[in-house]
Design an enzyme around this catalytic site. Structure first.
Site, PDB file in Angstrom:
ATOM      1  N   VAL A 121      41.234  40.999  44.691  1.00 45.57           N
ATOM      2  CA  VAL A 121      42.639  42.456  44.848  1.00 45.57           C
ATOM      3  C   VAL A 121      41.752  43.467  44.010  1.00 45.57           C
ATOM      4  O   VAL A 121      41.467  43.623  42.907  1.00 45.57           O
ATOM      5  CB  VAL A 121      44.364  42.344  44.573  1.00 45.57           C
ATOM      6  CG1 VAL A 121      45.077  43.631  44.672  1.00 45.57           C
ATOM      7  CG2 VAL A 121      44.349  41.732  45.859  1.00 45.57           C
ATOM      8  N   CYS A 122      41.520  44.795  44.265  1.00 41.65           N
ATOM      9  CA  CYS A 122      40.829  45.772  43.939  1.00 41.65           C
ATOM     10  C   CYS A 122      41.755  46.593  43.143  1.00 41.65           C
ATOM     11  O   CYS A 122      43.059  46.687  43.465  1.00 41.65           O
ATOM     12  CB  CYS A 122      39.842  46.379  44.457  1.00 41.65           C
ATOM     13  SG  CYS A 122      39.418  48.368  43.511  1.00 41.65           S
TER      14      CYS A 122
END
Length: 51
Positions: free
Chosen positions: A46-47
């Site tokens: 997850v950025c």
């Protein structure tokens, strides 16, 4: 969906704070301002910009 000014149901969850895991319950947050943020823990990257 915004849940501002809504009462949460009873809960008990594990949280990571100051290098250790602890249990947090509704009783712990009563009378305090709280922000809860959830995202799926599907073990994919997850950025941080997505959060």
């Amino acid at each position: 969906m915004s849940m501002i000014n809504k009462e949460v149901s009873d809960f008990s969850v594990q949280a990571y704070q100051n290098g250790e895991f602890k249990t947090v319950t509704k009783k712990d947050i009563m009378g305090k301002w709280s922000v809860f943020f959830f995202y799926p823990a599907d073990f994919t990257f997850v950025c941080p910009t997505e959060l």
